[in-house]
Enzyme design. Structure first.
Site, short mmCIF file in Angstrom:
data_model
loop_
_atom_site.label_atom_id
_atom_site.label_comp_id
_atom_site.label_asym_id
_atom_site.label_seq_id
_atom_site.Cartn_x
_atom_site.Cartn_y
_atom_site.Cartn_z
N LYS A 103 0.84 -1.20 0.00
CA LYS A 103 0.00 0.00 0.00
C LYS A 103 0.87 1.25 0.00
O LYS A 103 1.92 1.26 0.64
CB LYS A 103 -0.87 0.02 1.27
CG LYS A 103 -2.04 -0.92 1.25
CD LYS A 103 -2.89 -0.77 2.50
CE LYS A 103 -4.03 -1.76 2.51
NZ LYS A 103 -5.01 -1.58 1.42
N ASP B 138 -8.04 -3.30 10.18
CA ASP B 138 -8.50 -4.27 9.18
C ASP B 138 -9.01 -5.56 9.82
O ASP B 138 -9.31 -6.53 9.12
CB ASP B 138 -7.35 -4.56 8.19
CG ASP B 138 -7.87 -4.85 6.79
OD1 ASP B 138 -9.03 -4.49 6.49
OD2 ASP B 138 -7.11 -5.44 6.00
N ARG C 131 -10.31 -11.55 1.24
CA ARG C 131 -11.10 -12.63 0.62
C ARG C 131 -10.39 -13.96 0.72
O ARG C 131 -11.03 -15.01 0.69
CB ARG C 131 -11.44 -12.24 -0.82
CG ARG C 131 -10.26 -12.09 -1.72
CD ARG C 131 -10.57 -11.27 -2.98
NE ARG C 131 -10.63 -9.83 -2.71
CZ ARG C 131 -10.91 -8.90 -3.61
NH1 ARG C 131 -11.16 -9.24 -4.84
NH2 ARG C 131 -10.94 -7.63 -3.28
#
Ligand code: BES
Ligand code: MG
Ligand code: ZN
Length: 490
Positions: free
Chosen positions: A268, A279, A342
């Site tokens: 990032k 997160d 995910r």
């Protein structure tokens, strides 16, 4: 904060008195009764106060304080929570310890019971602090506010008392989630998440931890790939709460618990990495919800699964374009290591579907910046393969104030995550990022009724998120998940 409910009786009011005023300075019934006695409102210069929504007017008597809260014309569902929050901030800044809220049914679209619950929840959020890192935090800086007394009409007394009986459970569950989100990544590590989950054992929740050895044996390689560069071990934490009969169905919740997200090799940019200790907001919401369900002794069976890892960089880290096969036997081309949520979730979901066979499964995650861009701080993104599940979730959202807005999934979006060399790719290009992420998860739920809640935009307030009213973690999801589960109580 503690909450008490009693019948309307001005002589028994303790602390600051809070009375509601409608637009045009129209006093509600109880406020009028107080004014008939004291003339506090009618004989004070009220400046520009008109009773508009969220206007506050403080009037000091010789010994007492009354705070008039403007409610506008009529207070709609969800809006009592906002009034509670602004009043809470006022009480907090004034250093007041106790308040009595004169709550009649005037000026409200919702029942007195709902109004009281919302108002208490909103106010309670104002008293939250994370002060353990402030070396100058003298007791004087701590929240003084202790107790909120609601005075309601005789005929509302029983129901309001019952609804607020467990208020401290709500407060503590939400505060716990907010602490977890706010504490930085060097405190809330995967080890710490395990410790927190294990503490729930004292609340009557069974906790099983799957360490890296067990995860490897189960073939949960996608989850493991995310945490591979971390010095902390990845783990899946499974919590079981049985509040209903053995024969009753089990519902499942799965939370994303990335304790810090650097993005991995798909690193990032510096500015986007700040705040990525949050997160694990999905996992925090699941933990809070479990605690709340147990605290309320909800008559429902729930299994909660936390997918916990830290997404770091080292020579052990996953490379962009690595192909990994997880629990479900599907191979994933990891084109972007920053789409890691995910990956931990899909293994946790596949395991839950396979082993628990839940009647429905909800997952919650700070999954995509795209969802935050779409909805900001006002709604979480919702995705579902089942209209009934989504309907119930939406209803739980409106009731709890943690609202969810449905976004699409479907074959068009599934087509975007096709991989050239594996079964699926973990990213779908620059468009519709929230929907392609949801589709990725959908591939692992099979036929199970499912909803996915993307909380990227709502888990954090203040500077780091689009919600300026609340600093840091919001606790979003705790009440939403608990409310959904309680709607399934037998
Ligand atoms: N943790 C982020 C999502 C996020 C972004 C949460 C902003 C809160 C605020 C997630 O792991 C992530 O990095 N997602 C990527 C996905 C992309 C690579 C497909 C994103 O949203 O950019
Ligand atoms: Mg490791
Ligand atoms: Zn990421």
């Amino acid at each position: 904060m503690k909450v008490q409910v009693s019948a309307f009786d001005l002589a028994k009011a303790k602390g600051a008195v809070v009375a509601f005023v409608q637009e045009g300075n129209k006093l509600t019934t109880f406020a009028q009764a107080q004014d008939d006695q004291t003339k506090l409102f009618s004989e004070t210069d009220r400046g520009r106060f008109t009773g508009g929504f969220k206007q506050l007017q403080l009037v000091n008597d010789k010994k007492d304080q009354t705070i008039y809260v403007g409610v506008g014309k009529k207070v709609a569902q969800g809006q009592w929570r906002k009034l509670g929050l602004s009043l809470g901030k006022k009480l907090e800044s004034m250093g007041i310890a106790e308040a009595t809220i004169l709550l009649d049914g005037d000026a409200s679209d919702v029942s007195v019971v709902e109004a009281a619950c919302e108002f208490a929840e909103g106010a309670d959020q104002a008293f939250y602090r994370l002060d353990e890192f402030k070396s100058d935090m003298k007791p004087a800086h701590k929240t003084k506010f202790k107790k909120m007394n609601f005075m309601v009409a005789e005929e509302e007394l029983k129901a309001t008392k019952a609804a607020l009986k467990d208020f401290e459970e709500v407060s503590q569950a939400v505060y716990m989630a907010r602490d977890l989100v706010n504490l930085p990544g060097n405190v809330v590590t995967p080890d710490y998440m395990e410790e927190k989950a294990l503490q729930l054992k004292t609340h009557g929740i069974k906790v099983d931890v799957y360490d890296e050895k067990k995860l490897k044996k189960l073939g949960m390689n996608l989850m493991l790939s995310v945490g591979n560069a971390s010095k902390y071990d990845t783990r899946m934490i499974v919590m079981t709460y049985n509040g209903a009969a053995k024969t009753a169905p089990t519902y499942a919740m799965v939370g994303k618990g990335i304790t810090f997200d650097t993005g991995g090799y798909s690193l990032k940019p510096a500015a986007n990495m700040v705040g990525m200790h949050a997160d694990m907001g999905g996992a925090a919401a699941v933990l809070g919800a479990m605690r709340l369900l147990a605290g309320k002794k909800a008559k429902v069976n729930v299994v909660a699964v936390l997918a916990v890892a830290e997404n770091m960089v080292s020579s052990d880290a996953t490379r962009p374009s690595d192909i990994v096969t997880g629990y479900a036997g599907k191979s994933v081309e990891i084109l972007n290591t920053d789409a890691e949520g995910r990956l931990v979730l899909c293994d946790a979901i596949a395991w839950t579907v396979d082993k628990i066979k839940p009647a429905a499964i909800l997952d919650i995650a700070t999954l995509t910046g795209a969802c935050m861009m779409a909805l900001g701080a006002h709604y979480a993104g919702g995705f579902s393969n089942n209209d009934e599940v989504f309907h119930d979730l939406e209803e739980a959202g409106n009731k709890s104030g943690d609202r969810v807005w449905r976004l699409p999934i479907g074959p068009e979006y599934h087509a975007m995550i096709k991989s050239d060399f594996a079964d699926i790719a973990n990213i779908g290009g620059m468009y519709a990022g929230a929907s392609t992420a949801a589709c990725f998860l959908e591939k692992f739920v099979e036929e199970t009724p499912w909803a996915h809640i993307d909380v990227a935009g709502v888990a954090m307030g203040g500077k780091l998120g689009p919600n300026p009213e609340i600093k840091g973690g919001t606790g979003f999801g705790v009440k939403l998940l608990a409310e959904y589960m309680m709607s399934k109580a037998k």
